[in-house]
Design a protein around this motif. Structure first.
Motif, PDB file in Angstrom:
ATOM      1  N   PRO A  74       0.810  -1.211   0.000  1.00  0.00           N
ATOM      2  CA  PRO A  74       0.000   0.000   0.000  1.00  0.00           C
ATOM      3  C   PRO A  74       0.847   1.268   0.000  1.00  0.00           C
ATOM      4  CG  PRO A  74      -0.005  -0.997   2.168  1.00  0.00           C
ATOM      5  CD  PRO A  74       0.714  -1.939   1.262  1.00  0.00           C
ATOM      6  N   ASP A  75       0.185   2.384  -0.130  1.00  0.00           N
ATOM      7  CA  ASP A  75       0.841   3.685  -0.210  1.00  0.00           C
ATOM      8  C   ASP A  75       1.707   3.989   1.013  1.00  0.00           C
ATOM      9  OD1 ASP A  75       1.106   6.118  -1.805  1.00  0.00           O
ATOM     10  OD2 ASP A  75       0.114   7.094  -0.122  1.00  0.00           O
ATOM     11  N   SER A  76       1.387   3.411   2.146  1.00  0.00           N
ATOM     12  CA  SER A  76       2.135   3.673   3.377  1.00  0.00           C
ATOM     13  C   SER A  76       3.530   3.043   3.377  1.00  0.00           C
ATOM     14  CB  SER A  76       1.354   3.165   4.590  1.00  0.00           C
ATOM     15  OG  SER A  76       1.159   1.765   4.480  1.00  0.00           O
ATOM     16  N   VAL A  77       3.747   2.005   2.574  1.00  0.00           N
ATOM     17  CA  VAL A  77       5.048   1.322   2.555  1.00  0.00           C
ATOM     18  C   VAL A  77       6.084   2.220   1.887  1.00  0.00           C
ATOM     19  CG1 VAL A  77       6.355  -0.657   1.667  1.00  0.00           C
ATOM     20  CG2 VAL A  77       4.064  -1.000   2.594  1.00  0.00           C
ATOM     21  N   THR A  78       7.146   2.545   2.659  1.00  0.00           N
ATOM     22  CA  THR A  78       8.206   3.406   2.131  1.00  0.00           C
ATOM     23  C   THR A  78       9.507   2.660   1.894  1.00  0.00           C
ATOM     24  OG1 THR A  78       8.830   4.092   4.373  1.00  0.00           O
ATOM     25  CG2 THR A  78       7.263   5.503   3.177  1.00  0.00           C
ATOM     26  N   ARG A  79       9.655   1.460   2.506  1.00  0.00           N
ATOM     27  CA  ARG A  79      10.886   0.679   2.304  1.00  0.00           C
ATOM     28  C   ARG A  79      10.573  -0.812   2.252  1.00  0.00           C
ATOM     29  NH1 ARG A  79      15.744   2.253   6.005  1.00  0.00           N
ATOM     30  NH2 ARG A  79      16.886   1.343   4.273  1.00  0.00           N
ATOM     31  N   ILE A  80      11.172  -1.454   1.258  1.00  0.00           N
ATOM     32  CA  ILE A  80      11.122  -2.906   1.131  1.00  0.00           C
ATOM     33  C   ILE A  80      12.571  -3.361   1.233  1.00  0.00           C
ATOM     34  CG2 ILE A  80      10.497  -4.860  -0.317  1.00  0.00           C
ATOM     35  CD1 ILE A  80       8.365  -3.032  -1.624  1.00  0.00           C
ATOM     36  N   PHE A  81      12.886  -4.085   2.292  1.00  0.00           N
ATOM     37  CA  PHE A  81      14.268  -4.442   2.594  1.00  0.00           C
ATOM     38  C   PHE A  81      14.747  -5.679   1.827  1.00  0.00           C
ATOM     39  CE2 PHE A  81      13.163  -1.623   6.036  1.00  0.00           C
ATOM     40  CZ  PHE A  81      14.344  -0.954   6.303  1.00  0.00           C
ATOM     41  N   SER A  82      16.026  -5.986   1.989  1.00  0.00           N
ATOM     42  CA  SER A  82      16.696  -7.080   1.288  1.00  0.00           C
ATOM     43  C   SER A  82      15.960  -8.411   1.469  1.00  0.00           C
ATOM     44  CB  SER A  82      18.131  -7.215   1.807  1.00  0.00           C
ATOM     45  OG  SER A  82      18.799  -8.269   1.160  1.00  0.00           O
ATOM     46  N   GLU A  83      15.813  -9.122   0.381  1.00  0.00           N
ATOM     47  CA  GLU A  83      15.226 -10.469   0.350  1.00  0.00           C
ATOM     48  C   GLU A  83      13.792 -10.528   0.873  1.00  0.00           C
ATOM     49  OE1 GLU A  83      17.895 -13.337   2.092  1.00  0.00           O
ATOM     50  OE2 GLU A  83      19.417 -12.959   0.569  1.00  0.00           O
TER      51      GLU A  83
END
Length: 139
Positions: A74-83
């Motif tokens: 969703p719009d709230s997600v600002t970071r998707i980390f490794s793996e």
């Protein structure tokens, strides 16, 4: 099906590690963070909804989910980390709604060969696609 209570604000590291009996998870809007390896190796998990309010998808959070096919950040997600989505063999699409979401270079590895990322034109997700040779579709 697991329904996490709405009093939960964070899913901790390794919270559901290797829970192969999980097939569906409902995460409440109260959750703002999904910890490292939270659902790692829950290979029977086919359905998960990340609620608006989650800011970070931790390292390996959804690693080795063999039957997960689609995911929406969703719009709230600002970071998707490794793996975060490593070795999700049947993952065919990831939708990233926030134009500024930062995706770690190794966040999406060993997924379905013809996987597609859907995101806004000019987004950081589009740059990720160009750097990692993944298909892209504008939303």
């Amino acid at each position: 099906k697991l329904v996490i209570p709405n009093t939960v604000t964070k899913i901790s590291n390794y919270a559901f590690y290797n829970c192969d009996s999980l097939t569906s998870v409902v995460i409440p809007d109260s959750v703002t963070s999904i910890g490292d390896y939270a659902f790692y190796d829950c290979y029977n998990l086919t359905s998960i909804t990340i609620p608006d309010g989650v800011k970070n998808v931790g390292d390996g959070a959804f690693k080795k989910l063999d039957f997960l096919e689609t995911i929406v950040c969703p719009d709230s997600v600002t970071r998707i980390f490794s793996e975060a989505f490593y070795d999700c063999k049947n993952l065919s699409s990831i939708t990233v709604l926030n134009k500024s979401t930062e995706i770690h270079p190794r966040a999406i590895v060993r997924c379905r060969k013809n996987m597609i990322i859907r995101a806004p034109q000019g987004s950081r997700a589009q740059q990720y696609v160009e750097d990692n040779y993944v298909r892209f579709e504008t939303i």
